[in-house]
Every structure is written in C-alpha cells, then in structure tokens.
Write an enzyme that holds these catalytic residues in place. Structure first.
Site, PDB file in Angstrom:
ATOM      1  N   ALA A   1       0.661  -1.111  -0.117  1.00 12.65           N
ATOM      2  CA  ALA A   1      -0.100   0.130  -0.069  1.00 12.65           C
ATOM      3  C   ALA A   1       0.869   1.195   0.021  1.00 12.65           C
ATOM      4  CB  ALA A   1      -0.777  -0.099   1.023  1.00 12.65           C
ATOM      5  N   ALA A   2       2.260   1.192  -0.086  1.00 13.45           N
ATOM      6  CA  ALA A   2       2.947   2.382  -0.162  1.00 13.45           C
ATOM      7  C   ALA A   2       2.608   3.353  -1.245  1.00 13.45           C
ATOM      8  CB  ALA A   2       4.303   2.065  -0.478  1.00 13.45           C
ATOM      9  N   GLY A   3       2.228   2.477  -2.473  1.00 13.41           N
ATOM     10  CA  GLY A   3       1.874   3.289  -3.807  1.00 13.41           C
ATOM     11  C   GLY A   3       0.532   3.950  -3.425  1.00 13.41           C
ATOM     12  N   ASP A   4      -0.463   3.397  -2.733  1.00  8.15           N
ATOM     13  CA  ASP A   4      -1.780   3.774  -2.511  1.00  8.15           C
ATOM     14  C   ASP A   4      -1.562   5.031  -1.460  1.00  8.15           C
ATOM     15  OD1 ASP A   4      -2.933   1.942  -4.256  1.00  8.15           O
ATOM     16  OD2 ASP A   4      -3.276   0.663  -2.323  1.00  8.15           O
TER      17      ASP A   4
END
Length: 308
Positions: free
Chosen positions: A250-253
């Site tokens: 979820a880093a990109g989110d």
C-alpha cells in the site's frame, strides 16, 4: 454528500502472512505471522487521504458479511464518507491474500468479490457526488468499463481525474485523453507504454508518450530512485527518503492519497510530490496496508526532521 476528493475503486480485506519465500506449486511453506487488515487500492487511497485530514468520499461495494462491516467501520474512524458504498447480497467482500518476505516485498492474489459489481450504472447513480468533487481518483481493480464511465463523468464536469494504472494493463487511448494525473510505478509504466522502464531516463521517455496521448501530468514512481514528474512545460525529480522498509504493501496507494490531498489543498506539483513521497516512505516502515499509513502530524514531524 459532498467531498473534495471522491475515490471510486476496490474495497478488500487483506489476509497477510510473513514468509521467507513464496511457495512453488504443490509446495507448503511455513509462515511466521498472520494478521488481517483493510485494503483494496481504492479503499487504501481513500483511507490515506482521510487519515491526512482530507475531505473524502468513497464509492464502491462490499459484501453483506463481517468483512464489509469491518471496512465501513474503519472508514468512519478517519472521517471517510461511506454514504454511497453499497452492499451486494449473496456476494463476498473482496479479499487479498498477501505474502510478505523478509525484505518487505510482497506478492498479492486478489479475489474481487463485490468489486465486480461496481458497474457504470452504479457510478451514474452517484454522478452528483463526482460532479461536486475537486478531484476524482480511480484505479484498475474494478471493471474497465466503469473506469471509463468515471473518466467520462469527471471530464463532463471539468473535475480533475487521477488514475492509478494498477493492476497494469493496456488501456484505450480514449481514457488517457480524460486523465489529469497518472501515478504508475516503473513496472506499471513499462506495461501501459509497452516500453522498458528501468531508470529516470527511460521513465521520462515513456512518460512523454503518455503526454502525447492526452495525459496532463505523469508521476513516475521509481522506488529507491525517487519520483519523476513530467508535464508538457516542466520536468523534475524528487529524491526518495531513506527509511528501513518493513512492508511495501500500500505504499503506492498512500502516495496517491497523499498526492491528492496536497493537490486539493493547493500545493504546487513539487511540494505535493515531496509530501506524497514522505507519506509513502513512512508507510513502508510498518506492516500492513491502511494500518501502516501515517497521520498528518507524523508526516509533518518527519518532514521537519528530514529538512532540518
């Protein structure tokens, strides 16, 4: 319901296990821990923005089950408006099976469940919510025809659209013409542009191809190499923040949700990208998806210490 950021996308519950390596077919590998968390690319981005204090509404669907209850309760804790989220009788809430290795890298299998029911008809029913937004966010974990409908409605009312092209696939040119911001990582950028992206030079070249198709601004997320931002009249890069990764889930989110928050607040592109980069960096220092996302005060303290 009126919100500055409206996210249309997937809602999943994550089932996460830590492993030394992924099993081969027919093989059993022992894990070292297990937990459940809330996820889905759409849900993650809405949660990230809500936790940072943005005005956010979520459009999506869950099953009529305990996982659906869990997701709705979590959104309410950070102020995300769930009025338009609908339940699908007889269908399961989306589930993601996530393996995380010792380096914090992950592999994910998604069972979409109720996310399959996020249809163009459902989106049209909530057209007024999109019309009133300052920014609309969408990803590719819901049917492509729905993504196209969201883009059409946003374009109709002059609302900027942010597209996270994940899971990556070839997309019709008609969609790019309606995209204001696109936020691919290097793998996704490679797939959607049919080119090999390995560094800033190749990312810049691939991004210019997206500008030619009609995208206004491309944010190429290159992990340890930072972020390259390209518009027709400017190109710049933002260096990554050095942290010790625990879990990249979820880093990109988190980056997308933070970027949307900063843009709606009126930050310029460079400041918004630095802010989003910090949120993404802090997210990888903790395990899980939404539970790993930082609140605004933590981000501000991190930026202050980093810049001092």
């Amino acid at each position: 319901m009126s919100a500055e950021i409206v996210v249309v996308g997937s809602l999943n519950v994550d089932l996460v296990v830590s492993v030394s390596r992924r099993p081969e077919w027919g093989e059993t590998v022992l894990g070292k821990g297990f937990f459940t968390g809330n996820g889905g690319k759409g849900g993650n981005q809405a949660y990230a923005a809500g936790k940072l204090g943005a005005s956010v509404a979520m459009l999506g669907k869950v099953g009529d089950d305990s996982f659906g209850n869990q997701l709705l309760s979590s959104f309410e804790e950070v102020g995300v408006d769930t009025t338009s989220i609908e339940r699908v009788p007889g269908e399961s809430t989306g589930v993601a099976l996530i393996n995380v290795n010792d380096e914090g890298e992950n592999s994910i299998i998604v069972s979409p469940g109720a996310n399959h029911h996020v249809t163009p008809e459902y989106v049209r029913k909530h057209e007024q919510v999109l019309q009133q937004a300052k920014l609309v966010m969408v990803q590719l974990e819901i049917p492509l025809e729905t993504v196209l409908e969201v883009a059409e409605i946003a374009n109709k009312y002059g609302v900027p659209l942010m597209l996270d092209p994940a899971p990556a696939r070839k997309l019709p040119d008609e969609l790019y013409k309606k995209v204001t911001y696109i936020v691919p990582n290097e793998s996704e950028l490679s797939i959607i542009t049919d080119s090999e992206v390995t560094d800033m030079k190749s990312a810049t070249k691939a991004s210019r191809g997206l500008l030619e198709k009609g995208v206004d601004t491309v944010f190429s997320k290159l992990g340890s190499k930072g972020v390259v931002v390209i518009k027709s009249d400017k190109t710049f890069s933002v260096e990554p923040y050095k942290v010790s990764p625990v879990d990249t889930t979820a880093a990109g989110d988190a980056f997308a949700g933070a970027l949307a928050t900063a843009l709606v607040e009126g930050k310029d592109l460079q400041s918004a990208t630095k802010f989003a980069n910090a949120v993404g960096a802090l997210t990888v220092t903790k395990a899980g998806a939404q539970v790993s996302m930082p609140p605004l005060n933590e981000v501000e303290a991190f930026l202050k210490n980093t810049n001092s």
